[in-house]
Design a protein around this motif. Structure first.
Motif, PDB file in Angstrom:
ATOM      1  N   VAL A  14       8.379  17.127 -23.008  1.00 12.33           N
ATOM      2  CA  VAL A  14       7.009  17.030 -22.504  1.00 12.33           C
ATOM      3  C   VAL A  14       6.737  15.556 -22.230  1.00 12.33           C
ATOM      4  O   VAL A  14       7.257  14.676 -22.926  1.00 12.33           O
ATOM      5  CB  VAL A  14       5.973  17.595 -23.501  1.00 12.33           C
ATOM      6  N   GLY A  15       5.922  15.290 -21.194  1.00 15.78           N
ATOM      7  CA  GLY A  15       5.646  13.898 -20.867  1.00 15.78           C
ATOM      8  C   GLY A  15       4.548  13.764 -19.833  1.00 15.78           C
ATOM      9  O   GLY A  15       3.826  14.723 -19.526  1.00 15.78           O
ATOM     10  N   PHE A  16       4.431  12.558 -19.267  1.00 14.53           N
ATOM     11  CA  PHE A  16       3.390  12.290 -18.279  1.00 14.53           C
ATOM     12  C   PHE A  16       3.896  11.277 -17.260  1.00 14.53           C
ATOM     13  O   PHE A  16       4.856  10.538 -17.495  1.00 14.53           O
ATOM     14  CB  PHE A  16       2.126  11.745 -18.962  1.00 14.53           C
ATOM     15  N   ARG A  17       3.223  11.235 -16.100  1.00 18.76           N
ATOM     16  CA  ARG A  17       3.426  10.220 -15.074  1.00 18.76           C
ATOM     17  C   ARG A  17       2.043   9.757 -14.621  1.00 18.76           C
ATOM     18  O   ARG A  17       1.194  10.588 -14.285  1.00 18.76           O
ATOM     19  CB  ARG A  17       4.200  10.774 -13.872  1.00 18.76           C
ATOM     20  N   TYR A  18       1.840   8.459 -14.592  1.00 14.38           N
ATOM     21  CA  TYR A  18       0.561   7.907 -14.142  1.00 14.38           C
ATOM     22  C   TYR A  18       0.812   7.034 -12.920  1.00 14.38           C
ATOM     23  O   TYR A  18       1.658   6.133 -12.950  1.00 14.38           O
ATOM     24  CB  TYR A  18      -0.092   7.086 -15.250  1.00 14.38           C
ATOM     25  N   LEU A  19       0.085   7.305 -11.823  1.00  9.21           N
ATOM     26  CA  LEU A  19       0.204   6.550 -10.576  1.00  9.21           C
ATOM     27  C   LEU A  19      -1.157   5.950 -10.233  1.00  9.21           C
ATOM     28  O   LEU A  19      -2.157   6.670 -10.152  1.00  9.21           O
ATOM     29  CB  LEU A  19       0.674   7.459  -9.437  1.00  9.21           C
ATOM     30  N   SER A  71       0.801  -1.225   0.000  1.00 11.45           N
ATOM     31  CA  SER A  71       0.000   0.000   0.000  1.00 11.45           C
ATOM     32  C   SER A  71       0.833   1.274   0.000  1.00 11.45           C
ATOM     33  O   SER A  71       0.347   2.330  -0.406  1.00 11.45           O
ATOM     34  CB  SER A  71      -0.933   0.008   1.218  1.00 11.45           C
ATOM     35  N   ILE A  72       2.083   1.219   0.452  1.00 15.06           N
ATOM     36  CA  ILE A  72       2.874   2.451   0.527  1.00 15.06           C
ATOM     37  C   ILE A  72       3.500   2.818  -0.815  1.00 15.06           C
ATOM     38  O   ILE A  72       4.130   3.872  -0.933  1.00 15.06           O
ATOM     39  CB  ILE A  72       3.974   2.347   1.604  1.00 15.06           C
ATOM     40  N   PHE A  73       3.338   1.964  -1.807  1.00 15.96           N
ATOM     41  CA  PHE A  73       3.772   2.270  -3.166  1.00 15.96           C
ATOM     42  C   PHE A  73       2.553   2.281  -4.084  1.00 15.96           C
ATOM     43  O   PHE A  73       1.535   1.642  -3.785  1.00 15.96           O
ATOM     44  CB  PHE A  73       4.757   1.213  -3.684  1.00 15.96           C
ATOM     45  N   PRO A  74       2.643   2.958  -5.223  1.00 16.02           N
ATOM     46  CA  PRO A  74       1.585   2.797  -6.223  1.00 16.02           C
ATOM     47  C   PRO A  74       1.536   1.336  -6.680  1.00 16.02           C
ATOM     48  O   PRO A  74       2.576   0.696  -6.846  1.00 16.02           O
ATOM     49  CB  PRO A  74       2.023   3.710  -7.371  1.00 16.02           C
ATOM     50  N   ARG A  75       0.328   0.838  -6.873  1.00 11.25           N
ATOM     51  CA  ARG A  75       0.210  -0.524  -7.389  1.00 11.25           C
ATOM     52  C   ARG A  75       0.821  -0.608  -8.787  1.00 11.25           C
ATOM     53  O   ARG A  75       1.461  -1.601  -9.149  1.00 11.25           O
ATOM     54  CB  ARG A  75      -1.264  -0.928  -7.422  1.00 11.25           C
ATOM     55  N   PHE A  76       0.630   0.464  -9.548  1.00  9.29           N
ATOM     56  CA  PHE A  76       1.156   0.503 -10.914  1.00  9.29           C
ATOM     57  C   PHE A  76       1.561   1.933 -11.230  1.00  9.29           C
ATOM     58  O   PHE A  76       0.855   2.879 -10.871  1.00  9.29           O
ATOM     59  CB  PHE A  76       0.076   0.028 -11.900  1.00  9.29           C
ATOM     60  N   ARG A  77       2.698   2.098 -11.856  1.00 11.15           N
ATOM     61  CA  ARG A  77       3.123   3.420 -12.305  1.00 11.15           C
ATOM     62  C   ARG A  77       3.648   3.323 -13.730  1.00 11.15           C
ATOM     63  O   ARG A  77       4.256   2.320 -14.132  1.00 11.15           O
ATOM     64  CB  ARG A  77       4.164   4.041 -11.379  1.00 11.15           C
ATOM     65  N   LEU A  78       3.394   4.377 -14.491  1.00  9.23           N
ATOM     66  CA  LEU A  78       3.797   4.415 -15.891  1.00  9.23           C
ATOM     67  C   LEU A  78       4.205   5.843 -16.232  1.00  9.23           C
ATOM     68  O   LEU A  78       3.565   6.803 -15.794  1.00  9.23           O
ATOM     69  CB  LEU A  78       2.638   3.970 -16.790  1.00  9.23           C
ATOM     70  N   GLY A  79       5.269   5.982 -16.989  1.00  6.34           N
ATOM     71  CA  GLY A  79       5.727   7.313 -17.381  1.00  6.34           C
ATOM     72  C   GLY A  79       6.300   7.315 -18.779  1.00  6.34           C
ATOM     73  O   GLY A  79       6.805   6.293 -19.266  1.00  6.34           O
TER      74      GLY A  79
END
Length: 418
Positions: free
Chosen positions: A286-291, A263-271
């Motif tokens: 330019v870019g993105f981060r998804y948590l 729980s203390i980390f994102p289950r999934f992350r993408l950048g």
């Protein structure tokens, strides 16, 4: 009917011719002496910082002496300093076309292509100049730098070996060789330990550790990372992978993916991010981060602008979240590099929290809470293969609405290249 010329007439004619020839020679010599004097004045003006005065004097010389090569060369050098590259090239090509054995002309010509980042042109210019000035140390160093700029460390290393055979104590050559030796090492293993101490003694320090392996490949760099953290008495691990992939000589891409079931980390992350090199040593992206957490997620967009100036690197980055509550994070950072990319000190100031900071993953999904602070960092290559880095971070963080606490963080990173 015939005419005759007396001896006195012939003598008079000869004397006139002699006087005319002497007068012409004296005039030419006077012009040359005057041009030499003006050139000395122009060079002194340029060296003292009066570039405008030097340009005016050189143009005055060339008005009466269009073939005065030293004036063309000095003009080219001044235009190069002022980044007026077209004017510099026009003047220096005039000299090389008429006198290809002028070292001063080739010195400016190779600087012109190197300073603009036209590394392929610089290689051609260096090779052309080296046909006249075999094993010249300055030209060999520029050739090695051009190979380095083209990301051909093996060829740069070969050129430097030639230079250092001629001059084993060449300081610039030794400095570049050290940097190249780092580039030729394909693998890097890094270990990081950080701890966050809170103003409130009721909250125990947070611990974060990661072990990272990176590998250079022909089209970029691949990174694998294992993260461990302990926060609020809860332990967790996360796996991540990064890729920096070359698209062309002017741009490259960044990809990141991570997973954790704690729980203390994102289950999934993408950048993802697209980087573009710009003129005058600028770079933008330019870019993105998804948590994605189990109960909430965040899509965060980012933009970056950086510039290299001598040994300095300056950058600004922003993160902004639009879905749900809107938020904005801004970071300003600078570094001063010494002998290599692993020898530097740096300062960063920030408003808001960054999703790229591994210790901030809990707060990036609640960005409406405010945060500000600064970071001091220092890195030193102790041996050719071993680097140690340290950082101190202070932040004033809003942990509940209008309630703030001070956080002091320390981090140490050890890296080994092989």
């Amino acid at each position: 009917m015939h005419c005759s010329i007396s001896k006195s007439g012939i003598l008079t004619l000869l004397l006139c011719l002699i006087f005319h020839t002497l007068e012409s020679s004296i005039t030419v010599e006077a012009q040359r002496i005057n041009a030499d004097s003006l050139f000395i004045a122009a060079r002194q003006a340029a060296n003292s910082g009066d570039r405008t005065g030097a340009i005016v004097t050189c143009e005055r010389i060339l008005t009466n002496n269009p073939g005065y090569q030293d004036a063309h060369i000095l003009l080219s050098r001044i235009y190069l300093w002022d980044k007026k590259y077209d004017l510099a090239e026009s003047n220096i090509n005039t000299v090389i076309e008429t006198n290809p054995k002028s070292f001063d002309a080739w010195d400016v010509k190779t600087d012109l292509s190197l300073w603009q980042g036209n590394y392929a042109s610089c290689l051609r210019d260096c090779d052309a100049a080296l046909t006249y000035f075999h094993d010249n140390k300055a030209l060999l160093l520029k050739k090695a730098r051009a190979y380095d700029g083209l990301k051909k460390p093996e060829m740069a290393n070969e050129t430097l070996n030639t230079l250092l055979y001629i001059d084993p104590q060449n300081a610039d050559g030794l400095k570049l060789l050290k940097s190249l030796q780092d580039q030729l090492k394909k693998n890097r293993l890094s270990f990081s330990y950080s701890s966050d101490y809170f103003q409130s003694r009721a909250l125990e320090p947070w611990k974060t550790i990661y072990l990272q392996y990176s590998r250079k490949i022909p089209i970029g760099t691949l990174v694998g990372r294992f993260n461990y953290a302990k926060r609020f008495g809860i332990e967790g691990v996360q796996g991540e992978a990064d890729a920096y992939l070359k698209i062309s000589n002017w741009n490259y891409g960044y990809l990141n993916i991570g997973y954790s079931n704690q729980s203390i980390f994102p289950r999934f992350r993408l950048g993802g991010e697209f980087y573009q090199k710009l003129p005058s040593a600028f770079e933008a992206s330019v870019g993105f981060r998804y948590l994605d957490y189990k109960t909430t997620d965040a899509m965060i967009y980012t933009a970056y602008l950086g510039k290299y100036s001598g040994n300095w690197w300056w950058s600004g980055r922003t993160y902004f979240k639009l879905n749900g509550s809107t938020s904005l994070t801004a970071l300003l950072q600078t570094r001063y590099y010494f002998a290599s990319r692993d020898d530097y000190w740096g300062v960063r100031v920030n408003y808001g929290v960054s999703p790229d900071e591994r210790t901030n993953v809990l707060t990036t999904v609640t960005p409406s809470l405010k945060s500000s602070g600064f970071r001091l960092e220092y890195s030193k290559q102790l041996w050719p293969a071993f680097t140690i880095s340290g950082a101190f971070t202070y932040s004033n963080t809003e942990w509940m609405s209008k309630r703030y606490r001070n956080v002091f963080s320390g981090e140490i990173i050890c890296s080994y290249q092989f």
